[in-house]
Design an enzyme around this catalytic site. Sequence first.
Site, PDB file in Angstrom:
ATOM      1  N   SER A  48       0.823  -1.199  -0.060  1.00 44.01           N
ATOM      2  CA  SER A  48       0.097  -0.076   0.166  1.00 44.01           C
ATOM      3  C   SER A  48       0.825   1.178   0.110  1.00 44.01           C
ATOM      4  O   SER A  48       0.280   2.264  -0.159  1.00 44.01           O
ATOM      5  CB  SER A  48      -0.833  -0.024   1.148  1.00 44.01           C
ATOM      6  OG  SER A  48      -0.476   0.066   2.346  1.00 44.01           O
ATOM      7  N   HIS A  49       1.998   1.241   0.352  1.00 46.82           N
ATOM      8  CA  HIS A  49       3.174   2.242   0.197  1.00 46.82           C
ATOM      9  C   HIS A  49       4.150   1.910  -1.020  1.00 46.82           C
ATOM     10  O   HIS A  49       5.066   2.854  -1.044  1.00 46.82           O
ATOM     11  CB  HIS A  49       3.946   2.408   1.410  1.00 46.82           C
ATOM     12  CG  HIS A  49       2.936   2.959   2.645  1.00 46.82           C
ATOM     13  ND1 HIS A  49       2.471   2.249   3.540  1.00 46.82           N
ATOM     14  CD2 HIS A  49       2.196   4.172   2.964  1.00 46.82           C
ATOM     15  CE1 HIS A  49       1.534   3.138   4.293  1.00 46.82           C
ATOM     16  NE2 HIS A  49       1.779   4.032   3.870  1.00 46.82           N
ATOM     17  N   GLU A 189      -4.898   0.996   3.451  1.00 46.15           N
ATOM     18  CA  GLU A 189      -5.308  -0.462   3.375  1.00 46.15           C
ATOM     19  C   GLU A 189      -7.078  -0.283   2.884  1.00 46.15           C
ATOM     20  O   GLU A 189      -7.373  -1.163   2.308  1.00 46.15           O
ATOM     21  CB  GLU A 189      -5.079  -1.019   4.642  1.00 46.15           C
ATOM     22  CG  GLU A 189      -3.774  -1.089   5.273  1.00 46.15           C
ATOM     23  CD  GLU A 189      -3.965  -1.672   6.670  1.00 46.15           C
ATOM     24  OE1 GLU A 189      -3.772  -3.036   6.781  1.00 46.15           O
ATOM     25  OE2 GLU A 189      -3.804  -0.905   7.445  1.00 46.15           O
TER      26      GLU A 189
END
Lengths: 339, 339
Positions: A48-49, A189
């Site tokens: 997610s990053h 998320e």
Amino acid sequence: MSHLTINLTLEEIYDLAKTALLSQGANEENAAAIANTVTIAERDGAISHGLFRIPGYIVGLQSKKVVGTATPEIEEVTPIIFRCDAKNGYAPLTHEHCLPPLIDAAKKFGLAAVAIQNSHHFAALWPEVEKMSEAGLIGLTTVSYLPWVAPAGGKTPIFGTNPMAFSWPRAGKNPVVIDMATSSMAMGEVMIAARDGYEVPLGTGLSESGELTTDAAEIVKGVLLPFGGHKGSALALMVELLSGPLVGETFSYETQERDKAEEGPARGGQFILAISPDILSGKNTSEQTDRFFEKYDAIEGARTPGARRHKNRENSGPRSVNADLVKTIEQLRTDGLIT
Amino acid sequence: MSHLTINLTLEEIYDLAKTALLSQGANEENAAAIANTVTIAERDGAISHGLFRIPGYIVGLQSKKVVGTATPEIEEVTPIIFRCDAKNGYAPLTHEHCLPPLIDAAKKFGLAAVAIQNSHHFAALWPEVEKMSEAGLIGLTTVSYLPWVAPAGGKTPIFGTNPMAFSWPRAGKNPVVIDMATSSMAMGEVMIAARDGYEVPLGTGLSESGELTTDAAEIVKGVLLPFGGHKGSALALMVELLSGPLVGETFSYETQERDKAEEGPARGGQFILAISPDILSGKNTSEQTDRFFEKYDAIEGARTPGARRHKNRENSGPRSVNADLVKTIEQLRTDGLIT
């Protein structure tokens, strides 16, 4: 977006991220610093990053809200306090500038802090704190963001997802790294869950009409809740204070007021603290700490924070990346447009 | 113990506590410092840290584990780091000695910390952090204790109830004060529930055989759980590291090993950090913070941490105290024996 994936080496991930950022007006230093945080996120399995963030980074550059050529300025306020103006750039280059003096001061005096202002933070927090622990220090950092989270008991958002990260140095080993949103879930998320269409646990957040829901897309339109009820909510408040007024920056709701009508990640503050266990304790506590973690790791069901990322890191091979995402980023690089 | 209460003024509470401690060998300075923390807890309605603690304080003096005549020693390690040896005394006198230099250093340099060793901490944490906020500083402190708490997902205790306190200064107003165990509940509260025979929420802890239970007495014999699942558990780990190896002291399990076969509160460490918002931010943020709290307080269902205690504090009248407890303390003062 489909679930199809393709394999990219870490070098390919880095190059894809960096060339896309360069094509959108980021300079060499900023593009390299951002591409590095994206690459180490993919390396550690923190998707997610990872590349998932590149379209968002580029939106910020395209809207001219974020300055892709910013050069951070650091002021030494006292021998242990640094105020760092990110000059409306993305956070990674600011960290490259401010962490070395922070680390030097903490190793000399035992404590040091940086107050970061005018920064667009759009990454995880563990890269900063791990860097401090590589130098034998405890790292602690907080940021706030847009008001997406209601306090426990309430329905009106006032907190950001307000993450905090903490890292404990271990000689010859990976540090122990806590990096957690004080919301029930990080917005990244929830966004991935919404994109991929899976449910989130009840209690994660409220819909636009203030009802509990397991539909991530409803929560993106509504409000998140803190983790852990009133205690987690108190921590969200603490992070809001540390990341805003402590560092001379905005509360989440002020960030939103300042940010309205613009696209891309918002501008705000960050608090970073470094602590030297060697100086405070007056001794080397490595063996003592190793004995503790032997006992801790032997408890069935106990998780060591950060360990899953560090395990992923051991794999130097290619990473599996969403194919549509890669195509989007490649098009951005060629066409310069967000599709 | 019955539910009958009697009314005592704050002066009577202070005198009862102090004379009882003096009768058990505490010297004037230590008895006064402890009696003060007990009295301000009763004043604020925090009864689990009020007179309820006096029998425990006295058990420690009687077992000779705690030195009632200890004089804390402070070493200035760097201009902003103090190491304080409590010399096996109770914590309150140590705080009276170490907070003034800590506050002076933080006001000068922006940050300062104290590493407390060989201290018997048996009180709430908010008195320390509120003192720092009265001086315009953020206070942050942590302690660990005996291993009563299992990590999330596990059944074996390794953490103390590991409280942390955080205080944010507000000009002309009470500070915002978070003081929370990272366990689902403080052991003091579980002990009061067990004494008075009421149930605690499911999830508070496990029985001796590792089962979830609402029976507080079962949990006192079994194990507590952290609040907020894996995130709360990560914070319990952070507090364990800050209060133990960071300050040159023991992990909770080591505290227990060192403590075995003795009675009364155990010896351990404490971490105290002071931060100057004026220095970090470079400005006065009172108005900005007041506006935030106006918005926050307007959210239905939101709690301001510490506000209930501060509200109780406005009442300067007598406090309602458990009658059996007062009788026990009075007997201790006369007979010198724990009944």
